[in-house]
Design an enzyme around this catalytic site. Sequence first.
Site, PDB file in Angstrom:
ATOM      1  N   SER A 126     -23.010   1.808 -25.783  1.00 53.35           N
ATOM      2  CA  SER A 126     -24.401   1.536 -25.432  1.00 53.35           C
ATOM      3  C   SER A 126     -25.064   2.802 -24.927  1.00 53.35           C
ATOM      4  CB  SER A 126     -24.472   0.460 -24.336  1.00 53.35           C
ATOM      5  OG  SER A 126     -25.791   0.327 -23.839  1.00 53.35           O
ATOM      6  N   TYR A 139     -22.920  -3.153 -16.036  1.00 52.34           N
ATOM      7  CA  TYR A 139     -22.879  -3.000 -17.491  1.00 52.34           C
ATOM      8  C   TYR A 139     -22.714  -1.529 -17.874  1.00 52.34           C
ATOM      9  CZ  TYR A 139     -24.336  -3.380 -22.381  1.00 52.34           C
ATOM     10  OH  TYR A 139     -24.387  -3.309 -23.754  1.00 52.34           O
TER      11      TYR A 139
END
Length: 244
Positions: A126, A139
Amino acid sequence: MSLKAIVTGGGSGIGLAAAHALARKGMTVACLDVNPPGDPFIGIKVDVVDDAQVRAAVTEAAERLGGIDVLVNNAGIGAQGTIEDNPDDEWRKVFEVNVFGMVRVARAALPYLRRSEHAAIVNTCSIAATAGLPDRALYSATKGAVMSLTLAMAADHVREGIRVNCVNPGTADTPWVARLLDAAGDPEAERAALNARQPMGRLVSAEEVAAAIAYLAGPEASATTGTVLAVDGGMHGLRLRPTR
């Protein structure tokens, strides 16, 4: 030549789009997911937090496919908040899926990948691994670990003929992001803010991320390993002047 691929988290979003992209390249694809899809894929139900389930699912996939050439390590879950907002149990849960899950699946697949002449692992990472995003502490920590893990795996397995790369999507138009938007006080304003955060002015599509995954997974990328490929609308590298 028909390569055999397994995709974790292949039931929806980027994983399902990746499965379709690999199939279009002529690969036979097994999708491992808690809610796996059906035809044209081999669907196998598995929870990546359970090592016994993972080993059984990878073995079943290898048997039904006739081997494994490609692993797309895509299963993952999200989290919101600063370091004050997520309790320890949630930290453990998200790391169990996003990091340890990739380790479990790759570990189970390695004996089959070593027998392939076109072995490749692609991890879904990501932009959160390289950009500081607000309210994404947990995250981001998991995705930072995934990026470092990718580079270490690439170094460990290059002499075995196994390429390891990762794709760093920006904010993608996936079911998970749709749920976040639905939960926002003003979904349209939140979507506009997410669009504006990426220099291209829009969310990344699952299909665009899948195309990058399929490239890294295929033989045409045979000289590429240890690479972090951003598919983020320019978010990682561009710094545009404000419009007036």
